[in-house]
Enzyme design. Structure first.
Site, mmCIF file in Angstrom:
data_model
loop_
_atom_site.group_PDB
_atom_site.id
_atom_site.type_symbol
_atom_site.label_atom_id
_atom_site.label_comp_id
_atom_site.label_asym_id
_atom_site.label_seq_id
_atom_site.Cartn_x
_atom_site.Cartn_y
_atom_site.Cartn_z
ATOM 1 N N ASN A 270 -9.557 -20.181 -2.878
ATOM 2 C CA ASN A 270 -8.684 -21.320 -2.579
ATOM 3 C C ASN A 270 -7.306 -21.135 -3.214
ATOM 4 O OD1 ASN A 270 -11.029 -22.279 -1.481
ATOM 5 N ND2 ASN A 270 -10.944 -24.281 -2.463
ATOM 6 N N THR A 271 -6.267 -21.274 -2.387
ATOM 7 C CA THR A 271 -4.892 -21.121 -2.879
ATOM 8 C C THR A 271 -4.041 -22.277 -2.369
ATOM 9 O OG1 THR A 271 -5.127 -18.708 -2.803
ATOM 10 C CG2 THR A 271 -2.894 -19.589 -2.915
ATOM 11 N N ASP A 272 -3.541 -23.066 -3.277
ATOM 12 C CA ASP A 272 -2.698 -24.223 -2.936
ATOM 13 C C ASP A 272 -1.416 -24.207 -3.770
ATOM 14 O OD1 ASP A 272 -3.277 -27.878 -2.938
ATOM 15 O OD2 ASP A 272 -1.738 -26.612 -2.041
ATOM 16 N N SER B 38 -7.153 -31.089 2.498
ATOM 17 C CA SER B 38 -7.814 -32.013 1.569
ATOM 18 C C SER B 38 -7.810 -33.395 2.235
ATOM 19 C CB SER B 38 -7.028 -32.075 0.256
ATOM 20 O OG SER B 38 -5.761 -32.695 0.502
ATOM 21 N N ASP C 172 -11.309 -29.658 2.505
ATOM 22 C CA ASP C 172 -11.337 -29.282 1.090
ATOM 23 C C ASP C 172 -11.664 -30.513 0.250
ATOM 24 O OD1 ASP C 172 -8.861 -28.061 -1.296
ATOM 25 O OD2 ASP C 172 -10.995 -27.614 -1.113
HETATM 26 O O1 LIG Z 1 -8.896 -24.988 -5.513
HETATM 27 C C1 LIG Z 1 -7.924 -25.301 -4.865
HETATM 28 C C2 LIG Z 1 -6.520 -24.782 -5.135
HETATM 29 O O2 LIG Z 1 -6.420 -24.202 -6.419
HETATM 30 P P1 LIG Z 1 -4.958 -23.849 -7.016
HETATM 31 O O3 LIG Z 1 -4.390 -25.121 -7.580
HETATM 32 O O4 LIG Z 1 -5.214 -22.823 -8.069
HETATM 33 O O5 LIG Z 1 -4.116 -23.328 -5.882
HETATM 34 N N1 LIG Z 1 -8.044 -26.145 -3.819
HETATM 35 O O6 LIG Z 1 -9.252 -26.690 -3.512
HETATM 36 NA NA NA Z 2 -12.963 -26.059 -0.534
HETATM 37 ZN ZN LIG Z 3 -10.367 -26.896 -5.313
#
Ligand SMILES: O=C(COP(=O)(O)O)NO
Ligand code: NA
Ligand SMILES: [Zn+2]
Ligand SMILES: [Ca+2]
Length: 305
Positions: free
Chosen positions: A251-253, A49, A80
């Protein structure tokens, strides 16, 4: 090997599996994601990001691009939630191979104009573009979108949007939201809406806010002293169904952050005398790697490299 996002996602949508875009903020997250991808023989997208680029600087962007080049599986390095043309230019200059321009909080015409401008710049240097139409509920990186304003993606608008912008893949709003609180109980995912979008948009589709926030991880975080409220994520079955309907990038954060933090708390609780960072960052890195591998299993990208 370092490849564009489209190269990874076009194959994923065509063959009906999903590819994880995992947010990284430091060396350990980056190592965990790339090691998991190599061990699982899975393509992967490493996502930074704007906040990650600010926090890590060239120590992170250089590392991500160079390690991606050396990786034995296809890796795209992705910006991102790029919020401006300038931010995208910085990512292009850093050697990223995929960029998101997120103007989904603007009106349609502005979103089209801004996205098209990024597409021209990115395509000129061989980089592919993610755009977004529709608004996730909850907190978006730059705007707080509360429930009533959350605008799910309109399928017909999405078709027009992709034709007018030339974007390569599209982030859609079908009920997910960022962070650990995605709704009370099992969040409603509008699969019929996704099916209509996918019928009109042949490009790979992107699901933001897709973390599972698994109860066992939330419990582990709490047991180690973390404080978190009524946390819920997206049900694995809803992810699999979305992939079958055309979602190619997931997307996984949040799941990675919870795992990393829970392990650091656990290690420090157990060893109050410890002050060698490798002793608590190392196990945290392993925990992130395990989460990444389990996501790749769920997405069906294992062995697809
Ligand atoms: O969309 C996301 C991450 O989503 P989460 O918070 O569900 O991991 N990043 O751009
Ligand atoms: Na993205
Ligand atoms: Zn996102
Ligand atoms: Ca957005």
């Amino acid at each position: 090997m370092l490849v564009t996002g489209l190269e990874i996602l076009k194959k994923a949508r065509a063959e009906g599996y999903g590819v994880g875009a995992f947010n990284v903020n430091n060396m350990e997250f980056l190592q965990a994601v790339l090691e998991a991808a190599e061990e699982a023989r899975s393509p992967v997208m490493v996502a930074l990001s704007e906040g990650a680029m600010k926090y890590g600087g060239r120590a992170l962007t250089l590392l991500a691009v160079e390690l991606a080049k050396e990786a034995r599986v296809p890796v795209a390095v992705h910006l991102d939630h790029g919020s401006s043309y300038e931010s995208v230019l910085k990512a292009l200059r850093a050697g990223f191979t995929s960029v998101m321009i997120d103007k989904s909080h603007e009106d349609f015409a502005t979103n089209v104009r801004e996205t098209r401008r990024v597409v021209e710049a990115a395509h000129a240097v061989g980089v592919t573009v993610e755009a977004e139409l529709g608004r996730l509920a909850g907190i978006e990186e730059h705007v707080a979108v509360d429930e009533k304003d959350a605008l799910l993606t309109n399928p017909e608008e999405a078709k027009r949007f992709m034709e007018e912008t030339g974007a390569d893949y599209l982030a859609v709003a079908i009920g997910t939201s960022h962070g650990a609180y995605k709704g009370k109980g099992r969040p409603f995912i509008d699969h019929p809406r996704l099916e209509r979008i996918a019928a009109l948009v042949p490009a790979p589709l992107v699901l933001h806010g897709a973390s599972a926030v698994p109860p066992e991880l939330v419990e582990r975080f709490r047991a180690a002293g973390g404080e978190i409220g009524e946390a819920t994520g997206i049900h694995p079955e809803d992810i699999k169904k979305a992939i079958a309907l055309g979602i190619a990038k997931i997307n996984t954060d949040t799941d990675l952050r919870l795992a990393f933090t829970a392990l650091i708390r656990e290690t420090l609780n157990k060893a109050p005398k410890e002050f060698d960072p490798r002793k608590y960052l190392g196990p945290a890195r392993e925990a992130v790697k395990e989460v990444v591998k389990s996501r790749m299993e769920l997405f069906g990208s294992v062995g697809k490299a």
